[in-house]
Write a protein that holds these residues in place. Structure first.
Motif, PDB file in Angstrom:
ATOM      1  N   ASP A  40      42.359  31.806  31.297  1.00  6.66           N
ATOM      2  CA  ASP A  40      43.629  32.510  31.127  1.00  6.66           C
ATOM      3  C   ASP A  40      44.036  32.623  29.654  1.00  6.66           C
ATOM      4  O   ASP A  40      44.669  33.597  29.252  1.00  6.66           O
ATOM      5  CB  ASP A  40      44.742  31.803  31.899  1.00  6.66           C
ATOM      6  N   LYS A  41      43.673  31.624  28.853  1.00  9.61           N
ATOM      7  CA  LYS A  41      44.055  31.675  27.438  1.00  9.61           C
ATOM      8  C   LYS A  41      43.366  32.820  26.693  1.00  9.61           C
ATOM      9  O   LYS A  41      43.809  33.224  25.613  1.00  9.61           O
ATOM     10  CB  LYS A  41      43.764  30.340  26.746  1.00  9.61           C
ATOM     11  N   ASP A  42      42.284  33.332  27.270  1.00 12.05           N
ATOM     12  CA  ASP A  42      41.559  34.444  26.656  1.00 12.05           C
ATOM     13  C   ASP A  42      41.996  35.810  27.202  1.00 12.05           C
ATOM     14  O   ASP A  42      41.520  36.847  26.734  1.00 12.05           O
ATOM     15  CB  ASP A  42      40.050  34.294  26.898  1.00 12.05           C
ATOM     16  N   LYS A  43      42.900  35.801  28.189  1.00  6.64           N
ATOM     17  CA  LYS A  43      43.198  37.021  28.931  1.00  6.64           C
ATOM     18  C   LYS A  43      43.871  38.091  28.082  1.00  6.64           C
ATOM     19  O   LYS A  43      43.493  39.265  28.141  1.00  6.64           O
ATOM     20  CB  LYS A  43      44.075  36.693  30.143  1.00  6.64           C
ATOM     21  N   ALA A  44      44.868  37.709  27.290  1.00  8.66           N
ATOM     22  CA  ALA A  44      45.584  38.701  26.484  1.00  8.66           C
ATOM     23  C   ALA A  44      44.651  39.384  25.491  1.00  8.66           C
ATOM     24  O   ALA A  44      44.685  40.611  25.331  1.00  8.66           O
ATOM     25  CB  ALA A  44      46.740  38.030  25.748  1.00  8.66           C
ATOM     26  N   ASN A  45      43.780  38.605  24.850  1.00  5.70           N
ATOM     27  CA  ASN A  45      42.818  39.173  23.909  1.00  5.70           C
ATOM     28  C   ASN A  45      41.839  40.097  24.618  1.00  5.70           C
ATOM     29  O   ASN A  45      41.502  41.178  24.112  1.00  5.70           O
ATOM     30  CB  ASN A  45      42.058  38.048  23.212  1.00  5.70           C
ATOM     31  N   ALA A  46      41.392  39.683  25.819  1.00  5.07           N
ATOM     32  CA  ALA A  46      40.451  40.495  26.590  1.00  5.07           C
ATOM     33  C   ALA A  46      41.080  41.829  26.988  1.00  5.07           C
ATOM     34  O   ALA A  46      40.448  42.889  26.878  1.00  5.07           O
ATOM     35  CB  ALA A  46      39.994  39.735  27.832  1.00  5.07           C
ATOM     36  N   GLU A  47      42.312  41.787  27.437  1.00  8.22           N
ATOM     37  CA  GLU A  47      42.982  43.015  27.862  1.00  8.22           C
ATOM     38  C   GLU A  47      43.239  43.947  26.680  1.00  8.22           C
ATOM     39  O   GLU A  47      43.157  45.175  26.822  1.00  8.22           O
ATOM     40  CB  GLU A  47      44.278  42.667  28.581  1.00  8.22           C
ATOM     41  N   ALA A  48      43.534  43.374  25.522  1.00  6.32           N
ATOM     42  CA  ALA A  48      43.730  44.198  24.324  1.00  6.32           C
ATOM     43  C   ALA A  48      42.433  44.896  23.930  1.00  6.32           C
ATOM     44  O   ALA A  48      42.437  46.077  23.542  1.00  6.32           O
ATOM     45  CB  ALA A  48      44.234  43.330  23.178  1.00  6.32           C
ATOM     46  N   LEU A  58      28.736  48.504  20.435  1.00  6.41           N
ATOM     47  CA  LEU A  58      28.055  49.320  21.434  1.00  6.41           C
ATOM     48  C   LEU A  58      28.943  50.453  21.935  1.00  6.41           C
ATOM     49  O   LEU A  58      28.450  51.542  22.259  1.00  6.41           O
ATOM     50  CB  LEU A  58      27.599  48.443  22.598  1.00  6.41           C
ATOM     51  N   ALA A  59      30.247  50.198  21.984  1.00  6.51           N
ATOM     52  CA  ALA A  59      31.179  51.252  22.408  1.00  6.51           C
ATOM     53  C   ALA A  59      31.144  52.432  21.450  1.00  6.51           C
ATOM     54  O   ALA A  59      31.328  53.588  21.860  1.00  6.51           O
ATOM     55  CB  ALA A  59      32.591  50.688  22.512  1.00  6.51           C
ATOM     56  N   LYS A  60      30.900  52.179  20.172  1.00  3.36           N
ATOM     57  CA  LYS A  60      30.814  53.268  19.189  1.00  3.36           C
ATOM     58  C   LYS A  60      29.698  54.248  19.538  1.00  3.36           C
ATOM     59  O   LYS A  60      29.757  55.418  19.165  1.00  3.36           O
ATOM     60  CB  LYS A  60      30.543  52.699  17.788  1.00  3.36           C
ATOM     61  N   VAL A 116      35.297  50.645  30.578  1.00  6.19           N
ATOM     62  CA  VAL A 116      35.344  49.211  30.321  1.00  6.19           C
ATOM     63  C   VAL A 116      36.049  48.509  31.478  1.00  6.19           C
ATOM     64  O   VAL A 116      37.085  48.978  31.950  1.00  6.19           O
ATOM     65  CB  VAL A 116      36.098  48.887  29.009  1.00  6.19           C
ATOM     66  N   GLU A 117      35.481  47.379  31.906  1.00  8.69           N
ATOM     67  CA  GLU A 117      36.153  46.547  32.892  1.00  8.69           C
ATOM     68  C   GLU A 117      35.976  45.086  32.508  1.00  8.69           C
ATOM     69  O   GLU A 117      35.003  44.713  31.822  1.00  8.69           O
ATOM     70  CB  GLU A 117      35.585  46.792  34.295  1.00  8.69           C
ATOM     71  N   LEU A 118      36.928  44.239  32.924  1.00 10.53           N
ATOM     72  CA  LEU A 118      36.903  42.811  32.625  1.00 10.53           C
ATOM     73  C   LEU A 118      36.604  41.999  33.879  1.00 10.53           C
ATOM     74  O   LEU A 118      36.921  42.427  34.994  1.00 10.53           O
ATOM     75  CB  LEU A 118      38.249  42.370  32.059  1.00 10.53           C
ATOM     76  N   LYS A 171      39.950  45.635  25.981  1.00  6.55           N
ATOM     77  CA  LYS A 171      39.694  46.661  26.998  1.00  6.55           C
ATOM     78  C   LYS A 171      40.490  47.928  26.715  1.00  6.55           C
ATOM     79  O   LYS A 171      39.957  49.042  26.781  1.00  6.55           O
ATOM     80  CB  LYS A 171      40.047  46.124  28.387  1.00  6.55           C
ATOM     81  N   GLU A 172      41.758  47.760  26.387  1.00  8.85           N
ATOM     82  CA  GLU A 172      42.606  48.928  26.098  1.00  8.85           C
ATOM     83  C   GLU A 172      42.072  49.711  24.904  1.00  8.85           C
ATOM     84  O   GLU A 172      42.032  50.943  24.922  1.00  8.85           O
ATOM     85  CB  GLU A 172      44.036  48.471  25.829  1.00  8.85           C
ATOM     86  N   LYS A 173      41.612  49.000  23.897  1.00 12.74           N
ATOM     87  CA  LYS A 173      41.086  49.642  22.697  1.00 12.74           C
ATOM     88  C   LYS A 173      39.808  50.418  22.986  1.00 12.74           C
ATOM     89  O   LYS A 173      39.665  51.586  22.593  1.00 12.74           O
ATOM     90  CB  LYS A 173      40.820  48.585  21.620  1.00 12.74           C
TER      91      LYS A 173
END
Length: 257
Positions: free
Chosen positions: A47-55, A33-35, A66-68, A57-59
């Protein structure tokens, strides 16, 4: 081949809220959808999903807003807070509501504990109901609502009784809501993929021999991939706006409905 969306199908500048939106099917749909210029408010669980979520978002923030939002969504008040936060983030309300939250557990019905029943019922049934309810209350005119269910709704099989049973109500919630939202021009649908080659599928206790069998009954002799289903999700919130009250099975022939 690039796709150019026109007229009612355009989602550039629209706002989408996604439960379970940072990995597997939810993350893949968010990227799709971002495309097309759709802004995103993405839920993740722990918390175990946080690093993937932030990556993610940055992308995606390079092209859209984008917000988490982190939380369990186990209570209707949590779902309401999620939507309230999404409305606050967006300028212009919510246009698209997608729910990818789910839990699978494979074993004989007689072996399920009361605690396992409560957990499965909360994740697959209760959260889905209150997500649809909040979507109906808050979504903009001509919006789109889609919930991910499972192609096992059309299967005659042992060991998935609780998964099937807690996903089945979502079809009827969606059908009824699609009628109720006709005056608002909002489409409401479900998407039912086959066994998808993701961490979600393997978390349910699948055995190697079963996985190999699942592959033999599909059109490509393999499991379903995220990229098989993501275009269908995108279609339903763009050119497929005329489809409503339906469950779209996309299992590669694993089941037919």
């Amino acid at each position: 081949m690039s796709i150019e969306l026109k007229g009612e199908a355009k989602i550039s500048g629209k706002n989408c809220i996604i439960a379970g939106g940072t990995k597997n099917m939810g993350g893949g749909t968010a990227e799709e959808l971002a495309k097309f210029g759709c802004n995103l408010f993405l839920h993740f669980h722990s918390d175990k999903d946080k690093a993937n979520a932030e990556a993610l978002k940055e992308k995606l923030s390079k092209s859209v807003k984008v917000e988490l939002w982190q939380g369990a969504l186990d209570d209707e008040s949590d779902v309401s807070k999620f939507f309230e936060a999404g409305e606050k983030f967006f300028d212009g309300g919510i246009d698209i509501c997608l729910n990818f939250v789910g839990k699978v557990l494979k074993k004989p019905m007689v072996e399920f504990s009361a605690e396992e029943f409560e957990s499965m019922d909360t994740v697959n049934n209760k959260i889905a109901f209150f997500f649809l309810q909040e979507s109906a209350r808050r979504i903009n005119q001509n919006g789109k609502i889609v919930t991910l269910v499972t192609s096992l709704l059309a299967a005659y099989t042992p060991l998935y009784s609780l998964y099937q049973g807690t996903k089945a109500p979502v079809e009827f919630y969606s059908k009824g809501l699609s009628k109720e939202l006709i005056p608002k021009g909002v489409s409401v649908n479900c998407v039912a993929p086959g066994p998808v080659d993701t961490s979600f599928f393997y978390s349910g206790g699948e055995q190697k021999q079963d996985i190999e069998f699942y592959k033999t009954v599909t059109i490509r002799q393999r499991l379903t991939y995220v990229e098989d289903v993501v275009p269908i999700m995108r279609f339903l919130v763009t050119e497929g706006y005329w489809i409503t009250g339906q469950t779209i099975f996309c299992s590669g022939g694993f089941t037919a409905h």
